[in-house]
Design an enzyme around this catalytic site. Structure first.
Site, mmCIF file in Angstrom:
data_model
loop_
_atom_site.group_PDB
_atom_site.id
_atom_site.type_symbol
_atom_site.label_atom_id
_atom_site.label_comp_id
_atom_site.label_asym_id
_atom_site.label_seq_id
_atom_site.Cartn_x
_atom_site.Cartn_y
_atom_site.Cartn_z
ATOM 1 C CG PHE A 1 58.347 135.981 55.634
ATOM 2 C CD1 PHE A 1 57.889 136.044 56.941
ATOM 3 C CD2 PHE A 1 58.553 137.164 54.947
ATOM 4 C CE1 PHE A 1 57.652 137.261 57.552
ATOM 5 C CE2 PHE A 1 58.316 138.389 55.546
ATOM 6 C CZ PHE A 1 57.863 138.445 56.860
ATOM 7 C CG PHE B 1 21.795 150.420 61.826
ATOM 8 C CD1 PHE B 1 20.781 151.303 61.496
ATOM 9 C CD2 PHE B 1 21.747 149.145 61.301
ATOM 10 C CE1 PHE B 1 19.735 150.920 60.668
ATOM 11 C CE2 PHE B 1 20.715 148.750 60.463
ATOM 12 C CZ PHE B 1 19.708 149.644 60.145
ATOM 13 C CB VAL C 1 27.497 150.458 56.447
ATOM 14 C CG1 VAL C 1 26.585 149.405 57.065
ATOM 15 C CG2 VAL C 1 27.588 150.262 54.951
#
Length: 574
Positions: free
Chosen positions: A111, A465, A380
């Protein structure tokens, strides 16, 4: 009995580590319990391990000292990876404790099983798996020294049962950073001086490596009569008190920096890893100074490569320079910078009534109202553009961010680390709406850890952007729309003072109130989505791309978007 975890904590304390960023988990219990028992190192609890690594990266960047983060096994420490990439590429010393599944289960597909020592290899200067208590504390000491001396990330992968095991050799060692002086050979310096002395037009390109060498670089520029262009990470170190400064170049820069490089006979690169090949001049000779020899010529072929620290190399080079350079190149570059700067400042004006704010105006107002030793951290994307063009450095202010790795969502988690390290200093995250939303849970971290971070959100309801990149490449914008909440109300619900700005005449009062608030505050500004951040030189391909974008946008039935774009940016072309 002293456990391995307790020995780790004692070593961190001996090395002046004051906090560890992370999220607890069962495999990490031995370590977090050792922190609890020790009581001298603060556990900075975050809501996502990615934020822990970003916070450590920011602390290391601002202090220069080793910062520490930790994650539990499997998914827990995997979440560290983006922040660790950022720290490693920014060359700051970070130690990551990556807890692992029980030793007896490794290799069984247990796990949450992963193989962290393989996964972290690319984003670290050192990574090792601790299989047995007898390897400690030696591997811890090696990891810490690698992080400090190589200026990067060191990762120790430790199973939870090893953390709880008895320490075989519980020694505590202090790791001190060496501070060598690295100077090129005399013959190399003389060859460089000969090239520089014979050039009429020398331009200096300064990067992050000029940190601590401000006065020496200015003296070098004076001797060469050279304009100084800076890369983004050089801005905070060289822009201030600099009569030779002519701005920045690169995708985020502006025309004067580009022109000063393009017109040069020789470009002297000082401590910069400037990545954009298209912004290097085609005809100039290049001299590069870097502390890492493997960086020389990496971005562009160089005529002379020098391995050395910028400060010591500049001091060794100055006496060899004649100081008889013509002044015309410098004078022309400064005049061009004055014109370019005036045009940029003309864009930082209020918008019309009921119109979204120009982001330039927001950044300029923030610059004027912020403390003289403020730490600015832009996300950014477009916030980096406005920070690089409109924030003023003075030798006390800092400007940090994900400037090399270039990841979204860095501003708020890095502000957590900056504020934790400097609780009495003004720390300002300039967040994009997409970046803020990506790690929105860290607003809760700010409140829980009582950090007075100030956040200014540029809310333009888009991945702004990315849209600019699409337009420049000729694509119709797609998949960039953001349906945002009222971030000021979200902040208020979490316990942060919230301010919403929809009109230009509301901005200064809101910013002043937020900055003066005794505690965390968020200002959500409705910013113009169509504002273009023009590069210093528009290539033919970009011009073709914008034309293609316009044609495709009209054909797709979104011609109104073009009208908004033209209306917003007409002032940039007059």
């Amino acid at each position: 009995m002293t456990t391995v975890a307790e020995n780790i904590v004692a070593t961190l304390r001996q090395n002046d580590v004051e906090r560890v960023y992370g999220l607890p988990g069962d495999s990490l219990n031995g370590f977090t319990d050792a922190l609890r028992k020790d009581g001298t190192i603060r556990w900075e609890h975050v809501r996502h391990e990615e934020a822990a690594a970003f916070a450590a990266s920011a602390e290391a960047e601002l202090t220069g000292n080793l910062a520490v983060c930790a994650g539990s096994c499997g998914p827990g420490n995997l979440h560290l990876i983006n922040g660790l990439y950022d720290a490693n590429r920014s060359r700051v010393p970070v130690l990551a404790i990556a807890a692992h599944i029980p030793t007896a289960e490794i290799g069984s597909g247990y796990f949450q099983e992963t193989h962290p020592q393989e996964l972290f290899r690319e984003c670290s200067v050192y990574v090792e798996y601790v299989a047995d208590p007898s390897q400690m504390p030696r591997l811890l000491e090696i990891a810490m020294r690698a992080a400090v001396e190589k200026r990067g990330v060191a990762v120790l992968v430790i199973p939870g049962d090893v953390l709880l095991a008895e320490a075989v050799a519980p020694r505590v060692t202090t790791i001190e950073r060496a501070e060598p002086r690295i100077i090129p050979a005399q013959a190399e310096l003389e060859r460089t001086a000969q090239l520089l002395n014979g050039a009429d037009k020398v331009t200096i390109l300064a990067g992050a490596g000029v940190a601590g060498a401000h006065d020496e670089v200015i003296a070098l520029a004076e001797r060469l009569q050279a304009p100084i262009v800076h890369a983004l990470r050089g801005k905070e170190h060289i822009e201030w008190d600099n009569p030779y400064d002519v701005g920045m170049t690169g995708l985020l820069g502006f025309a004067s920096g580009y022109r000063a490089m393009e017109d040069a006979d020789v470009v002297l690169m000082l401590g910069t890893d400037f990545p954009y090949q298209q912004f290097f001049p085609a005809k100039a000779k290049l001299v590069q100074v870097d502390i890492r020899g493997e960086q020389l010529g990496k971005r562009h072929p160089v005529d002379i490569g020098l391995v050395g620290t910028v400060k010591d190399t500049a001091l060794a080079l100055i006496p060899l320079l004649t100081g008889s350079h013509p002044t015309k190149h410098l004078e022309d570059a400064r005049k061009h910078y004055a014109k370019t700067r005036a045009k940029l400042d003309d864009l930082a004006v209020p918008a019309g009534k009921h119109k979204p704010l120009h982001p330039q105006y927001v950044a300029r107002a923030l610059d004027r109202l912020a403390d003289q030793d403020a730490v600015f951290i832009p996300d950014v994307g477009s916030p980096v553009v406005w920070a690089s063009r409109y924030l003023t450095m003075n030798g006390d202010r800092r400007l940090i961010g994900s400037f090399v790795h270039g990841t979204m969502a860095n501003a708020v988690p890095q502000a957590i680390g900056a504020q934790a390290a400097f609780p009495d200093r003004q720390v300002i995250a300039m967040a994009g709406d997409g970046g803020l939303a990506m790690l929105l849970g860290e607003l809760i971290t700010i409140v829980q850890n009582k950090l007075p971070v100030k956040i200014v959100v540029f809310d333009n309801s888009s991945l702004n952007f990315v849209e600019l990149e699409m337009k420049a490449a000729g694509f119709v914008t797609y998949g960039t729309e953001l349906q945002n909440p009222d971030f000021a109300k979200v902040a208020e619900a979490i316990g942060i003072a919230g301010f919403r700005v929809d009109e230009s005449d509301q901005l200064e009062d809101a910013l002043a109130a937020a900055l003066a608030h005794d505690g965390p505050a968020l200002v959500s500004v409705k910013a113009d989505r169509q504002e273009l951040s023009m590069p210093p030189a528009v290539t033919l391909e970009q011009a073709k791309g914008f034309t293609l974008y316009a044609i495709r946008t009209v054909l797709s039935g979104r011609g109104d978007e073009l009208l908004d774009l033209a209306s917003t940016n007409f002032r940039q072309f007059i």
